[in-house]
Design an enzyme around this catalytic site. Structure first.
Site, PDB file in Angstrom:
ATOM      1  N   TYR A 157       0.854  -1.193   0.000  1.00 21.18           N
ATOM      2  CA  TYR A 157       0.000   0.000   0.000  1.00 21.18           C
ATOM      3  C   TYR A 157       0.883   1.234   0.000  1.00 21.18           C
ATOM      4  O   TYR A 157       1.774   1.363   0.849  1.00 21.18           O
ATOM      5  CB  TYR A 157      -0.909   0.003   1.241  1.00 21.18           C
ATOM      6  CG  TYR A 157      -1.828   1.208   1.271  1.00 21.18           C
ATOM      7  CD1 TYR A 157      -2.850   1.342   0.330  1.00 21.18           C
ATOM      8  CD2 TYR A 157      -1.670   2.217   2.219  1.00 21.18           C
ATOM      9  CE1 TYR A 157      -3.688   2.453   0.340  1.00 21.18           C
ATOM     10  CE2 TYR A 157      -2.509   3.325   2.235  1.00 21.18           C
ATOM     11  CZ  TYR A 157      -3.515   3.439   1.289  1.00 21.18           C
ATOM     12  OH  TYR A 157      -4.333   4.539   1.284  1.00 21.18           O
ATOM     13  N   ASP A 251       9.163   2.821   0.490  1.00 22.40           N
ATOM     14  CA  ASP A 251       8.056   3.467   1.193  1.00 22.40           C
ATOM     15  C   ASP A 251       8.187   3.054   2.656  1.00 22.40           C
ATOM     16  O   ASP A 251       7.812   1.945   3.031  1.00 22.40           O
ATOM     17  CB  ASP A 251       6.736   2.990   0.579  1.00 22.40           C
ATOM     18  CG  ASP A 251       5.529   3.570   1.302  1.00 22.40           C
ATOM     19  OD1 ASP A 251       5.698   4.153   2.392  1.00 22.40           O
ATOM     20  OD2 ASP A 251       4.414   3.415   0.776  1.00 22.40           O
ATOM     21  N   LYS A 279       3.929   8.891   9.355  1.00 24.33           N
ATOM     22  CA  LYS A 279       3.382   8.252  10.560  1.00 24.33           C
ATOM     23  C   LYS A 279       4.152   8.495  11.854  1.00 24.33           C
ATOM     24  O   LYS A 279       3.897   9.490  12.526  1.00 24.33           O
ATOM     25  CB  LYS A 279       3.200   6.765  10.286  1.00 24.33           C
ATOM     26  CG  LYS A 279       2.218   6.523   9.115  1.00 24.33           C
ATOM     27  CD  LYS A 279       1.381   5.318   9.279  1.00 24.33           C
ATOM     28  CE  LYS A 279       0.616   4.975   8.000  1.00 24.33           C
ATOM     29  NZ  LYS A 279      -0.785   4.799   8.142  1.00 24.33           N
TER      30      LYS A 279
HETATM   31  C1  PLP Z   1       3.224   2.034   3.644  1.00 23.42           C
HETATM   32  C2  PLP Z   1       2.305   3.221   3.469  1.00 23.42           C
HETATM   33  N1  PLP Z   1       2.582   4.117   2.523  1.00 23.42           N
HETATM   34  C3  PLP Z   1       1.829   5.204   2.324  1.00 23.42           C
HETATM   35  C4  PLP Z   1       0.702   5.424   3.090  1.00 23.42           C
HETATM   36  C5  PLP Z   1      -0.140   6.630   2.843  1.00 23.42           C
HETATM   37  O1  PLP Z   1       0.038   7.552   3.864  1.00 23.42           O
HETATM   38  P1  PLP Z   1      -1.094   8.626   4.179  1.00 23.42           P
HETATM   39  O2  PLP Z   1      -2.292   7.870   4.666  1.00 23.42           O
HETATM   40  O3  PLP Z   1      -0.461   9.517   5.212  1.00 23.42           O
HETATM   41  O4  PLP Z   1      -1.366   9.343   2.905  1.00 23.42           O
HETATM   42  C6  PLP Z   1       0.359   4.512   4.090  1.00 23.42           C
HETATM   43  C7  PLP Z   1      -0.831   4.712   4.919  1.00 23.42           C
HETATM   44  O5  PLP Z   1      -1.302   3.866   5.620  1.00 23.42           O
HETATM   45  C8  PLP Z   1       1.178   3.378   4.274  1.00 23.42           C
HETATM   46  O6  PLP Z   1       0.874   2.446   5.196  1.00 23.42           O
END
Ligand code: PLP
Length: 443
Positions: A157, A251, A279
């Site tokens: 994700y 990521d 986060k």
């Molecule tokens: C691994 C990862 N990347 C990107 C995101 C997207 O972040 P945001 O919800 O702050 O846009 C998330 C959100 O849960 C995530 O878990």
């Protein structure tokens, strides 16, 4: 309140029923907010509740019902709810104004700090969300390489934008074609995306060698949702990207500032070109960032070579309140041993839940590292999304519903511990897990 006849030491708190007032508010939410949710997760009908406040490891709903929280704001609340030092930081900072748009001293100091912690961080750009960070990582990679296509992994994700909403829940039915998770995606993205199985070095090598000029980027979660990288997998990504001139993007929105002081890239010893972070950095406020190698990041510079310039802007980027809270979170995580404590607490959570499920006679695979835990109900090792999909989701969902009944607030796919959790909380998780597993088994 007790259910059945639990043995001594197996007491489980069963939540009282939802009040009529809370039911009215839930229905009002559904009539005004699509799905009655601010995100994509829709709670099971009849189980919805509205959170009134959080405190430490707990959230309380509008009826005052208490939940032991393992969702932790979907990851940012690594210090717990309403941490006194975050509250103090907000109070101290807000009188200077919450936001200025123009660059502030604390943002520069935060960039400096992060560049010292994160191996790939030679330069830093602020965003408000992780989605923005992954979007800009992919656009920057395209701008600099002049190529369009990118590889992502089945089940990963990366946020909500058009380049990300592919094959995270729905199966990649015909790999390497991606499966869209949304309608309305810009036409053409489908042709530029290749989705491969996580932890499958061979498929990455084969694809990249067969199409050496095709890819601008490989984007991956180095620890994908709840799954650890297989030995050699991240190294293969690094080697193949170097070989084909492809930008390697990690990521680390989840793993950043959680898995090690230098994040997952330090933990696993593989350094990407660009890293999305968010986060845990924020202590619960909206701050995220994209960091990376200078030769790439400098293409964000307004006025730089037009052919490779990557536009990046955002009203709340470098927001003062969030930046100051990030400093406080980093003080605790980096300077005061927070990351090591998270590791211990995560281990305790995995052990408690594993013991409970074993005692209840359930077959499972306990996954997770650092502060993350999740059981998959299968007898086979789980190392990619096909394994995840083939586990017993019926049991999983019933088990998590029972956990919720016992006041344990955890998504059905992942659990987070925070520094507000202690061994008592994790024992409560263990008791509730044993009760929930037995209840589901007996139905
Ligand atoms: C691994 C990862 N990347 C990107 C995101 C997207 O972040 P945001 O919800 O702050 O846009 C998330 C959100 O849960 C995530 O878990």
């Amino acid at each position: 309140m007790l259910r059945g006849k639990p043995a001594k030491g197996e007491r489980v708190r069963i939540q009282p029923p939802r009040s009529e007032e809370q039911t009215r508010l839930v229905e009002l939410a559904k009539s005004l907010i699509p799905g009655g949710t601010t995100n994509s997760i829709v709670p099971p009908a009849g189980q919805e509740f509205l959170i009134e406040r959080g405190e430490g490891a707990y959230v309380f709903d509008v009826d005052g019902r208490r939940y032991l929280d393992f969702l932790m704001g979907a990851g940012p609340l690594v210090l717990g709810h309403a941490h006194p030092r975050i509250l103090e930081t907000i109070a101290r900072t807000a009188s200077k104004g919450t936001h200025h748009f123009g660059l502030n001293r604390r943002a520069v100091e935060l960039a400096d700090r992060v560049s010292k912690y994160i191996p790939s961080a030679e330069m830093v750009r602020f965003t408000s969300t992780g989605s923005e960070a992954t979007f800009h990582a992919l656009r920057l990679a395209r701008a600099v390489t002049g190529r369009n296509a990118y590889i992502k992994f089945d089940g990963a994700y990366h946020g909500h934008h058009d380049l990300a909403v592919w094959s995270f829940e729905k199966s990649a039915s015909e790999p390497p074609r991606g499966t869209p998770e949304s309608a309305g995606i810009q036409r053409g993205v489908a042709e530029d995306i290749c989705v491969l199985p996580f932890n499958d070095s061979k498929s990455v090598r084969d694809e990249m060698r067969a199409n050496p000029e095709r890819y601008a980027a490989v984007i991956c979660e180095p620890f994908q949702r709840t799954l650890s990288p297989a030995p050699g997998f991240l190294e293969t990504l690094r080697e193949e990207c170097d070989r084909a001139g492809v930008v390697l993007i990690f990521d680390e929105v989840v793993t950043g500032f959680r898995f090690a002081p230098g994040s997952a890239q330090q933990r696993y010893g593989v350094v990407p070109d660009l890293t999305a972070l968010g986060k845990a950095l924020s202590g619960g406020l909206p701050v995220a960032m994209l960091v990376g190698r200078r030769h790439l990041m400098r293409h964000f510079e307004p006025g730089s070579n037009e052919d490779q310039y990557s536009f990046h802007c955002g009203t709340l980027n470098g927001n003062l309140l969030a930046t100051e809270c990030a400093h406080t979170a980093l003080d605790i995580l980096m300077e005061e041993g927070g990351i090591a404590q998270l590791e211990e607490l995560g281990q305790m959570a995995r052990e408690q839940m594993a013991r409970a499920l074993t005692d209840a006679g359930i077959q499972f695979q306990m996954c997770g590292e650092s502060a993350i835990f999740h059981p998959y109900f299968t007898d086979r090792p789980v190392s990619n999304n096909a394994d995840v999909r083939s586990s017993n989701w019926q049991f999983n969902d019933a088990f998590h519903l029972k956990l919720l009944e016992a006041g344990i607030y955890k998504t059905f796919t992942k659990g987070y511990v925070s520094l507000a959790h202690d061994s008592g909380h994790l024992e409560e998780l263990g008791r509730a897990s044993k009760w929930a597993a037995r209840e589901v088994k007996s139905t």
